[in-house]
Every structure is written in structure tokens, then in C-alpha cells.
Write an enzyme that holds these catalytic residues in place. Structure first.
Site, PDB file in Angstrom:
ATOM      1  N   VAL B  16       0.837  -1.202   0.000  1.00 16.05           N
ATOM      2  CA  VAL B  16       0.000   0.000   0.000  1.00 16.05           C
ATOM      3  C   VAL B  16       0.872   1.252   0.000  1.00 16.05           C
ATOM      4  O   VAL B  16       0.621   2.194  -0.758  1.00 16.05           O
ATOM      5  CB  VAL B  16      -0.960   0.000   1.206  1.00 16.05           C
ATOM      6  CG1 VAL B  16      -1.768   1.294   1.242  1.00 16.05           C
ATOM      7  CG2 VAL B  16      -1.889  -1.203   1.154  1.00 16.05           C
ATOM      8  N   GLY B 136     -11.013  -1.580   1.642  1.00 11.98           N
ATOM      9  CA  GLY B 136     -10.018  -1.039   0.715  1.00 11.98           C
ATOM     10  C   GLY B 136     -10.450   0.207  -0.013  1.00 11.98           C
ATOM     11  O   GLY B 136     -10.647   1.259   0.601  1.00 11.98           O
ATOM     12  N   LYS B 207     -13.282  -5.255  10.804  1.00 10.81           N
ATOM     13  CA  LYS B 207     -14.005  -4.299   9.956  1.00 10.81           C
ATOM     14  C   LYS B 207     -15.432  -4.091  10.462  1.00 10.81           C
ATOM     15  O   LYS B 207     -15.952  -2.968  10.432  1.00 10.81           O
ATOM     16  CB  LYS B 207     -13.990  -4.798   8.517  1.00 10.81           C
ATOM     17  CG  LYS B 207     -12.562  -4.813   7.932  1.00 10.81           C
ATOM     18  CD  LYS B 207     -12.468  -5.669   6.687  1.00 10.81           C
ATOM     19  CE  LYS B 207     -11.055  -5.633   6.091  1.00 10.81           C
ATOM     20  NZ  LYS B 207     -10.871  -6.663   5.043  1.00 10.81           N
TER      21      LYS B 207
END
Lengths: 433, 433
Positions: B16, B136, B207
Site C-alpha cells: 500500500v 479497501g 471491519k
């Protein structure tokens, strides 16, 4: 501000305005905690203040004098949900000039005069927010402007008109004719008595212009959008689509190609495995293709009082937070002029439906015209029909101009009785535009 | 700031981080125009500065000393993409204390210590943004916080782990076993050598905790999430699902019921016409049900360097704009403690698969146990298998606790050889939770 409460002037109190007033009342605690201060709808401009409305607002808050609201020093923020160009344009301009942030859901106004209004907002240093102008309750403008702020958008493809999507869904799933499906849509309140703006693609075109403006930071106006509606879609097209593994959808497409912007609205054959193919009934969805993010689809209710009011309220809370933070206002600045790519230069696969005499040599004559104009055939299907035959072609990618020249030439070929529909065929996600 | 350029300190330069560095380089003009000022990645903390990386950053920008970056007066903003709790937590805390806005994609940290970090950011008056921590590249945190700021969220249901969705898709579409599909996922780089965090649901649970925190403004932590993975899903379950009109998906569910919050991750049978049923392969999607907005689904790539970096960059541009505007920083404030509804109190339809002896009276004995515990059967299917039979039940809505009591009792019924899988069955969108 005379006290901590933010005073909102609401222009218009139809479906969306009334839904907004109810949300502001029912979710008062939630909104106060999110915005940091209480929000009150202090003044409401309507044509007929005496009309009964399903909102908990005292009668003395209503007025017919919208112009007085936008310059009233006690009003902190203006919400415009009247629609149409005038008087909305003059009222918003006056509100911005008076230093008031403005929230609008007016797609026609933003599509026609957005760039000037954004400049006026920037000059005044206040917010001009318009999330509700495209795809109702679906967050689209904010994700494009903020979440994808560092990404390069390549293409945005949307189903942004619920009425036509409802009609096409009925035609596809129940074999209804266009006229029957339209009548159903009208009975359900999805379509207006005069359905022109929806079925001719004008509503979608306004949204396409706004999407292109935001996605590419360019001054794109309604007139720049090539627009075709769905009135010519026949049962045969729907049936052919099904046989070939497609569904027919009305698409709004905005893409950037070598610095030029292409924006169009037209019906298209969408492959069944494409994410937009599963968007049924009056739902909307927008597929964004970004360089880094890849494919992103946002799906939800594109119209209706509740969803649209939810979008307006999101903008309103944002504007109130910004007011409280003393920021300088957020609007679309730095828009540039970009060349608009003419539709004739665009490339696509095409579907063609035609009726021809069923006799030797006909296919050769037709195929010859395709070849002469540089249009290559990917697949052909023939169905006999007495002395006639119906031919369905799918071409390889071809320039629109070449396809049009082919069509003109086919009109001169004697055994061709009729060229029916011509539809663009959408490629897979990520395919070249 | 020593000049107009905003200087970023990047903590971590894996997938990332490197993708972010490339985006900042390649989209420099776009980012400058969106952020208002140029953005430069000035310092990068890594474990091994000598390692070759596919980024255009001079070697002298790399250091092993992350702690020096977060207090460096020349650094304006900190981006953390190391992952894990420590040292990320200490570094972010130090950066906030030094008055620097922080962007993080660290789901574990936010799920475990988000509330304290949000408070630290609020105290320092700077941004703490974490869009990349969930799903994401899909904008989710910003739509929940801003676009839906005035709406009341009822439920959020997500497919937020791409690895397990890939595995379940292979099992469904190609009849692969769990082990085969997992091996495929590992070969493709979708799954780690140790796949525990994905297949046991821990990644999705982090999440889910973040989604619940943002959606309901409540302090919800990883420990509050009831978590079940997909390792027990068999070919039989997948086949039964198909026969019954469902697909098996690993869902993260966060909902609010009478002021209490319920958060869970588990595999579920999802009806084929449900919007989440069509989310295939490693794609993620999140379905939001709001009071005014209705259903909203956000779909895209939930992992990968490009999509995640796109989300980080969106936050970074936002933080830089806020810095320039002199605002006081945006973070999640006003979080409250809400009761967490125990999983035993939750209600659902259930699917059960069991193997029993195929002889008279067996079904009556089994049905009796269901009835005794107040669980009502909606449908049953029996398939013979020599002396044995396989039974598939779908119950009506039942309390989880009652279902468990039924299962315990069935274990004592002699002809029941084995109770295989027990899966929740997802209702239609908009059904009661």
C-alpha cells in the site's frame, strides 16, 4: 448567527422539501450531534402557503417571498429544492452573494449553469453542494470529489434514471411492450403524465453532464451530451438481447480520452455478467472506473422524497459543520475547458436489427456494405419469416461515423426492407472506451 | 510548514505504501489541484532502507527511525500503513500529540483502540482519517459519516473479506472443496500462507467493529463482535444452498435494535436475488439500510495496493485541504457506550444439515425436539443414502439460544448420527433484523 442554532431557509416544499423537514424534525438529536449545533428550518418559500403539508412547521414560517429569504440576515443556509432554471438560478445567486452556503438538488440548473454558480460560490467563500442532483440518495459527488480525489477517473457509467430502468426491466422480465411498461410506470407514479424528459434521455443527460464535470474537473454542459432515449426500443430488441446474453439499459457514460471528454446517454446492450446488468426496477447505480481504485459501483434509490432528502441533509450537515469550523467553503473550483469528443468519433460495438427479403445473394450484398465502410461483423443470426428474414448483427468495435455511413448505404440496398434498431453494445468492465 | 508544499511522513512502505508513493508521483498535478497545494512524501520509515522498492523516492528519504518522523517539525501529516497494534499505536499517538493529522489504513488498531485514538485526535484538534481500514478502495466511512449524516442507519451488511469471498465463489461456481479453493487463493496471492485471520473471520470482525462504531456512533470493539469463520463450510452446504436458491457468503453484520448494537461475522445463506448474492470473487460490497435513504450498496475492490492507496490518498487530500483551510480537524467525536446485544438473543432463520438413520419414527423424534424448544420448521428436505438419510431443515425465525438448545437436544437423539452445518439464513433486504 443570532444564537447557536443554524437557521435554514428552504426554497420549495414538495416531495423532497417535505421529506427534509420531517427528517430534520425526527432526527433532531442525531443531526445536532453530527452537525455540532441544532438545525432549524426557519423559513419556507412556497407558491401556496395555505396548502396542507405533512410537516410539523408552524404556518407563519411559510411565505411566497423566496427573494426575501435568500437575503434575510437571520437565515444562515439556503436549501433549494424547487427545480428548473428560474427562479432557482437567481435565488441561488442572490443567496451566495449574501454569503450564505447553498444546498441544491437541481440537476437542470447545475447541468446548465453549474460552472458560473461554482465561481460565484468560490468568490463568496461559501459552500455550494449538490449531491442530491444526481442519483438521489446514492453518494456520488462526494466520493468522486473526496474519496477519489487522488485517483484518475477513466470512465463513469451510470443507470441514473429510475423511470426508464423500470420500463426496461418490465419489458425484459415480463415481455411488456414499451407502451404497456410506460403505462405501468405512470400508474405507479414513477413516470410523469408527460414522460418526455425521462424516456427521451434528457433527465439522464443532465446528470451525465454533472458527473463529467465532477469526475474530470471540466466545464461540461447539458448541450455537450449526445442524447438518445428509449422510445425506439422494441420487443424484438429486448428478445434479441436476451438470446445474445445481454440486457438493454439506458446508460449515461462520461469518459476521458487523450485529454478530451466524451459524454453521452443512450440505450445499450449490457452483458449479463456486467455489474450494471443486475440493477433492476427503479434502482440507480453508477460504475466508476479509476486508475488506482479499479471498479467501484454505487447502487441505491435514485429518486423519491426520502432518499433525495437524505442526500440534501448530508450536504446540509456538511455545510453547517463547515460554517461552525469557519472554513472558507467547498465548491468545485479550478474547472477547465476540455475538448468534447464528437459522437461520430466514438467507437463501440453495435447491434443491428434488420428485415430483408429472403433470397440468394442478399447476405452478400449486405456484408459487402459493411466491409466497404470498414465495419467488421462479429456475429450474425438469421431468422426466417416467410418471404422475409430478420437479421441480427453484432459488429466488432467500429467508429460511429463509419457505422452511420454503413446504415445509409444499407438503406439503398434493395432487399433491405427496414433497418430497425441500432444499439451500442457495452464491453466488459475495464475494456477500452 | 516551511513552504507551501505539504510534507508527508509515511510509516511503512509495503504494498500500500509503495502504491501510494507511485500515485503521489504520477498524479502530482491532479493532487495539487485537488488539495490546493503540492504534496510530497518527505520521509519514509521502513525496517530495511536498503531493500529495492518500485518507488521514485531518493534513498535518503528512507529511515528506520519512525519515532523521529512523527515528531519531526518539518513533517505536516503522517500516513501509517504498517498495520498491527504496536508500534503503530504509539507512533500515531505521538503524531497526534505533536499536532499532526494522521491517515491510517490499520483495521486492527482502529477496531481495538479507535475510541481512545479519536479522543486524542479531537483533543489535538487534528484529523484522524481511516477510510482505507474497511473495504479497501470502497468509500464507506465517508459516506456513512457525511453523506448519511442526517439519516438513521438501521443495518449494515457487508462482504468485507475478499479472500473468503473468493474461496466461497470457487466452491459455488466450480464445485471446489474448501481446501482446493483455499490452495487456489494462496497460489493467486489472495490468501496468506497462514490463512487463519481470513478464514476464521477475524479480519472481517475488525471491519465489522469499525463499521458499527461509525454507523451508530458507539464504542464498539473487536471483542464485541461474535465471530464465526468458513472453515466448516462443506460441499454439501454449498450444494444445498444452490438447490434452495441461496449462495453462501461470509457476512459482517452491524445493526441497531432498541438502542442496543448487535455486531457479528458469520457465513450465511443469502437469497439469490439479494444484492450481495452477485458479489463474486475477491470483490467486496457493503449494503447500508437507512431510514430515509432505503438501501444503498457500495461495491468494489476491498484490498490490493492500488485500491487501498486510492482510499489513503483520498483521506490525505482531505486532511491537506483541512490543514490549508485552518479547520479544527475532523474525527469521530461524541461516541457513546451502547449495550451490545448478546448473540444468544439474536433472531434469524437457520439452515441445518444432519445425517440420521433412515427408519420409521426418526423424523417425528427430530421434529419433536424442534417443537419442544420453540423452533418452528419452515421447510425440510430428505435425501436417502443407503441406511442413512440426509435431512436439510430451514427454520422460521428463531432465537439463537433456542436453536442451540435444540441442537444440544438433537445430539442426544439416538438416530441422529451427526448434525453437520448450521447456517443463518439472510432475509430479504429491509426484513426485520
Amino acid at each position: 448567527m443570532s444564537d447557536a442554532t443554524v437557521h435554514v431557509g428552504l426554497l420549495g416544499c414538495g416531495n423532497v422539501g417535505a421529506a427534509l423537514a420531517r427528517l430534520v424534525d425526527e432526527h433532531a438529536d442525531l443531526i445536532t450531534s453530527r452537525a455540532g449545533v441544532p438545525i432549524e428550518i426557519t423559513r419556507v418559500a412556497v407558491q401556496d402557503p395555505t396548502r396542507r403539508r405533512d410537516v410539523k412547521l408552524a404556518p407563519e414560517r411559510f411565505t411566497t417571498d423566496a427573494a426575501a429569504i435568500v437575503t434575510d440576515p437571520d437565515i444562515d443556509v439556503v436549501v433549494e429544492v424547487i427545480g428548473g432554471v428560474e427562479p432557482a438560478r437567481s435565488l441561488i445567486t442572490a443567496a451566495l452573494a449574501a454569503g450564505k452556503p447553498v444546498i441544491t438538488g437541481n440537476k437542470e440548473l447545475i447541468a446548465k449553469h453549474g460552472p458560473e454558480l461554482f465561481e460565484a460560490a468560490a468568490a463568496a467563500g461559501v459552500d455550494l453542494l449538490f449531491e442530491a442532483s444526481v442519483a438521489g440518495g446514492i453518494p456520488l459527488i462526494r466520493p468522486l470529489r473526496e474519496s477519489l480525489a487522488g485517483d484518475r477517473i477513466k470512465r463513469v457509467t451510470g443507470i441514473v434514471n429510475g423511470t426508464t430502468n423500470y420500463i426496461l426491466t418490465r419489458m425484459t422480465e415480463e415481455g411488456s411492450s414499451f407502451a404497456e411498461a410506460l403505462a405501468d410506470a405512470q400508474a405507479l407514479g414513477y413516470a410523469e403524465a408527460d414522460p418526455t424528459a425521462d424516456v427521451e434521455g434528457h433527465d439522464a443527460a443532465a446528470k451525465a453532464a454533472i458527473i463529467a464535470t465532477v469526475a474530470f474537473g471540466a466545464r461540461v454542459r447539458l448541450d455537450d451530451v449526445h442524447t438518445e432515449g428509449i422510445t425506439g426500443i422494441t420487443d424484438d430488441d429486448i428478445a434479441s438481447a436476451r438470446l445474445l446474453g445481454y440486457v438493454v439499459k439506458l446508460l449515461a457514460v462520461a469518459e476521458e480520452l487523450d485529454g478530451a471528454v466524451a459524454v453521452r446517454v443512450h440505450p445499450a446492450m449490457v452483458p449479463l455478467h456486467h455489474p450494471l446488468a443486475a440493477v433492476r426496477d427503479s434502482f440507480n447505480a453508477v460504475l466508476i472506473e479509476g486508475e488506482a481504485v479499479g471498479e467501484l459501483m454505487l447502487y441505491g434509490r435514485g429518486a423519491g422524497g426520502g432518499p433525495t432528502a437524505s442526500a440534501v441533509l448530508g450536504d446540509l450537515v456538511d455545510a453547517v459543520r463547515n460554517l461552525a469550523a469557519g472554513g472558507k467553503g467547498a465548491t468545485l473550483t479550478g474547472l477547465v475547458d476540455r475538448p468534447i469528443r464528437p459522437i461520430g468519433d466514438s467507437e463501440s460495438q453495435f447491434y443491428l436489427f434488420m428485415e430483408v427479403a429472403d433470397r440468394p445473394g442478399v447476405l452478400a450484398a449486405i456484408a459487402g456494405e459493411f466491409g466497404r465502410h470498414g465495419v467488421s461483423i462479429q456475429s450474425m443470426e438469421q431468422r426466417g419469416l416467410g418471404a422475409d428474414a430478420r437479421l441480427v448483427f453484432i459488429t466488432h468495435r467500429a467508429r460511429e461515423e463509419d457505422l452511420r455511413a454503413t446504415l445509409a448505404a444499407l438503406g439503398e440496398v434493395d432487399p433491405v426492407h427496414r433497418v430497425g434498431s441500432v444499439l451500442r453494445v457495452t464491453g466488459d468492465v475495464g475494456s477500452e472506451p
